[in-house]
Scaffold this motif. Sequence first.
Motif, PDB file in Angstrom:
ATOM      1  N   ILE A  41     -10.173  48.543  18.742  1.00 12.33           N
ATOM      2  CA  ILE A  41     -10.433  49.921  18.281  1.00 12.33           C
ATOM      3  C   ILE A  41     -10.866  50.770  19.479  1.00 12.33           C
ATOM      4  O   ILE A  41     -10.427  51.908  19.654  1.00 12.33           O
ATOM      5  CB  ILE A  41     -11.524  49.940  17.183  1.00 12.33           C
ATOM      6  N   ARG A  42     -11.717  50.221  20.333  1.00 10.80           N
ATOM      7  CA  ARG A  42     -12.171  50.961  21.524  1.00 10.80           C
ATOM      8  C   ARG A  42     -10.990  51.371  22.402  1.00 10.80           C
ATOM      9  O   ARG A  42     -10.923  52.493  22.897  1.00 10.80           O
ATOM     10  CB  ARG A  42     -13.146  50.081  22.336  1.00 10.80           C
ATOM     11  N   ASP A  43     -10.045  50.432  22.582  1.00 12.60           N
ATOM     12  CA  ASP A  43      -8.880  50.739  23.419  1.00 12.60           C
ATOM     13  C   ASP A  43      -8.104  51.940  22.864  1.00 12.60           C
ATOM     14  O   ASP A  43      -7.682  52.812  23.611  1.00 12.60           O
ATOM     15  CB  ASP A  43      -7.938  49.528  23.506  1.00 12.60           C
ATOM     16  N   ILE A  44      -7.941  51.987  21.548  1.00  4.30           N
ATOM     17  CA  ILE A  44      -7.218  53.118  20.946  1.00  4.30           C
ATOM     18  C   ILE A  44      -7.989  54.412  21.192  1.00  4.30           C
ATOM     19  O   ILE A  44      -7.434  55.427  21.604  1.00  4.30           O
ATOM     20  CB  ILE A  44      -7.054  52.925  19.418  1.00  4.30           C
ATOM     21  N   LEU A  45      -9.310  54.363  20.946  1.00  3.52           N
ATOM     22  CA  LEU A  45     -10.108  55.582  21.011  1.00  3.52           C
ATOM     23  C   LEU A  45     -10.195  56.161  22.421  1.00  3.52           C
ATOM     24  O   LEU A  45     -10.248  57.372  22.589  1.00  3.52           O
ATOM     25  CB  LEU A  45     -11.512  55.292  20.483  1.00  3.52           C
TER      26      LEU A  45
ATOM     27  N   PRO B 148     -17.950  52.631  21.111  1.00  4.93           N
ATOM     28  CA  PRO B 148     -17.269  51.747  20.169  1.00  4.93           C
ATOM     29  C   PRO B 148     -16.964  50.441  20.874  1.00  4.93           C
ATOM     30  O   PRO B 148     -16.747  50.440  22.079  1.00  4.93           O
ATOM     31  CB  PRO B 148     -15.991  52.523  19.847  1.00  4.93           C
ATOM     32  N   GLY B 149     -16.928  49.352  20.133  1.00  8.00           N
ATOM     33  CA  GLY B 149     -16.575  48.107  20.788  1.00  8.00           C
ATOM     34  C   GLY B 149     -16.877  46.882  19.985  1.00  8.00           C
ATOM     35  O   GLY B 149     -17.426  46.950  18.883  1.00  8.00           O
ATOM     36  N   GLY B 150     -16.498  45.763  20.556  1.00  7.17           N
ATOM     37  CA  GLY B 150     -16.782  44.464  19.964  1.00  7.17           C
ATOM     38  C   GLY B 150     -17.500  43.643  21.008  1.00  7.17           C
ATOM     39  O   GLY B 150     -18.133  44.182  21.898  1.00  7.17           O
ATOM     40  N   LEU B 151     -17.418  42.339  20.886  1.00  7.44           N
ATOM     41  CA  LEU B 151     -18.130  41.493  21.834  1.00  7.44           C
ATOM     42  C   LEU B 151     -17.196  40.759  22.778  1.00  7.44           C
ATOM     43  O   LEU B 151     -17.568  40.446  23.896  1.00  7.44           O
ATOM     44  CB  LEU B 151     -19.002  40.485  21.078  1.00  7.44           C
ATOM     45  N   GLU B 152     -15.991  40.499  22.324  1.00 10.59           N
ATOM     46  CA  GLU B 152     -15.046  39.726  23.135  1.00 10.59           C
ATOM     47  C   GLU B 152     -13.818  40.571  23.404  1.00 10.59           C
ATOM     48  O   GLU B 152     -13.356  41.274  22.512  1.00 10.59           O
ATOM     49  CB  GLU B 152     -14.543  38.499  22.348  1.00 10.59           C
ATOM     50  N   PRO B 153     -13.228  40.445  24.601  1.00 14.43           N
ATOM     51  CA  PRO B 153     -11.970  41.152  24.830  1.00 14.43           C
ATOM     52  C   PRO B 153     -10.963  40.753  23.742  1.00 14.43           C
ATOM     53  O   PRO B 153     -10.863  39.583  23.417  1.00 14.43           O
ATOM     54  CB  PRO B 153     -11.511  40.627  26.201  1.00 14.43           C
ATOM     55  N   GLY B 154     -10.302  41.724  23.164  1.00 12.27           N
ATOM     56  CA  GLY B 154      -9.257  41.406  22.177  1.00 12.27           C
ATOM     57  C   GLY B 154      -9.740  41.314  20.753  1.00 12.27           C
ATOM     58  O   GLY B 154      -8.933  41.263  19.831  1.00 12.27           O
TER      59      GLY B 154
ATOM     60  N   ARG C  97     -25.109  53.908  22.156  1.00  8.60           N
ATOM     61  CA  ARG C  97     -24.508  54.821  21.185  1.00  8.60           C
ATOM     62  C   ARG C  97     -24.541  54.218  19.780  1.00  8.60           C
ATOM     63  O   ARG C  97     -24.415  53.029  19.596  1.00  8.60           O
ATOM     64  CB  ARG C  97     -23.057  55.188  21.516  1.00  8.60           C
ATOM     65  N   TYR C  98     -24.663  55.138  18.818  1.00 10.32           N
ATOM     66  CA  TYR C  98     -24.648  54.744  17.397  1.00 10.32           C
ATOM     67  C   TYR C  98     -24.257  55.999  16.600  1.00 10.32           C
ATOM     68  O   TYR C  98     -23.555  56.873  17.124  1.00 10.32           O
ATOM     69  CB  TYR C  98     -26.036  54.184  17.024  1.00 10.32           C
ATOM     70  N   ALA C  99     -24.718  56.086  15.375  1.00 11.09           N
ATOM     71  CA  ALA C  99     -24.259  57.130  14.466  1.00 11.09           C
ATOM     72  C   ALA C  99     -24.402  58.553  15.021  1.00 11.09           C
ATOM     73  O   ALA C  99     -23.556  59.422  14.755  1.00 11.09           O
ATOM     74  CB  ALA C  99     -25.019  57.010  13.147  1.00 11.09           C
ATOM     75  N   ASP C 100     -25.439  58.816  15.798  1.00 15.79           N
ATOM     76  CA  ASP C 100     -25.615  60.170  16.346  1.00 15.79           C
ATOM     77  C   ASP C 100     -24.448  60.577  17.244  1.00 15.79           C
ATOM     78  O   ASP C 100     -24.158  61.770  17.365  1.00 15.79           O
ATOM     79  CB  ASP C 100     -26.915  60.265  17.157  1.00 15.79           C
ATOM     80  N   SER C 101     -23.803  59.596  17.881  1.00 14.40           N
ATOM     81  CA  SER C 101     -22.649  59.937  18.725  1.00 14.40           C
ATOM     82  C   SER C 101     -21.544  60.576  17.899  1.00 14.40           C
ATOM     83  O   SER C 101     -20.889  61.519  18.348  1.00 14.40           O
ATOM     84  CB  SER C 101     -22.077  58.693  19.427  1.00 14.40           C
ATOM     85  N   SER C 102     -21.327  60.070  16.691  1.00 16.70           N
ATOM     86  CA  SER C 102     -20.278  60.665  15.854  1.00 16.70           C
ATOM     87  C   SER C 102     -20.653  62.075  15.428  1.00 16.70           C
ATOM     88  O   SER C 102     -19.804  62.964  15.353  1.00 16.70           O
ATOM     89  CB  SER C 102     -20.031  59.804  14.609  1.00 16.70           C
ATOM     90  N   VAL C 103     -21.947  62.272  15.126  1.00 19.69           N
ATOM     91  CA  VAL C 103     -22.389  63.613  14.732  1.00 19.69           C
ATOM     92  C   VAL C 103     -22.209  64.572  15.913  1.00 19.69           C
ATOM     93  O   VAL C 103     -21.685  65.682  15.765  1.00 19.69           O
ATOM     94  CB  VAL C 103     -23.865  63.582  14.259  1.00 19.69           C
TER      95      VAL C 103
END
Length: 212
Positions: A52-56, A40-46, A99-105
């Motif tokens: 969301i990544r930090d929470i997970l 999970p993640g975005g492109l820029e810190p914050g 990682r993508y959708a298969d990671s959730s599965v």
Amino acid sequence: MSGLFITFEGGDGSGKSTQISLLAERLEALGHDVRTFREPGGLEPGDAGERIRDILLDPVHTSLDVRAELLLYEASRAQLVAAHYRPALAEGAIVIGDRYADSSVAYQGYGRDVLPVAEVHELNRIATGGLVPDLTLLLDIEPEAGLGTIAHRGADRLEAAGLPFHERVRAGYLTIAAEDPGRVRLVPRGTVDEVAAAVWAHVEPLLSGARR
Ligand code: TYD
């Protein structure tokens, strides 16, 4: 114009990030426009995805409900797909997902062993709007070996989930690969060079369609 969408999957410590850098370098050397993303993640810190990544991944959140967990992964994924993957693919780029959708599965479905896997597939479809990779490389590794590789890192929330959890994740990945052999290619464990060669053997035949 549509590009090429490649995802990497595998257990923790399976060496995805090393292989993704090697593949991206090789494709760039051939003149391809390559964009890599991590879930999970975005492109820029914050930004929203990184928050969301930090929470997970924060080991503090021990009681995160599995549905809440899944929906956070899906929220991160929905944002990446809409804001980055679709525009990049429309420009003809090669998008590589760590990682993508298969990671959730594999993790929330098979690993947690609480939710019906069909529900995870359904949420993936909703989050991605049906965007399916052209190719998924599953870097297979025994959980004991993978977790050993990353032991020095200090476990994040998922890594700390214990060996039986990671055994279920691995078995889940193997089921995913068996169910979708046209898209998912199993890459057995090997040296960095051996794995890179196996990855390339799967990617190269798809390149004729990708713009340079
Ligand atoms: P990360 O540190 O990126 O792991 P790795 O380097 O091994 O890819 O952390 C991602 C963690 O999130 C990893 O333990 C797997 C987990 N995860 C899920 O459980 N579900 C998901 O849908 C995704 C994308 C990741």
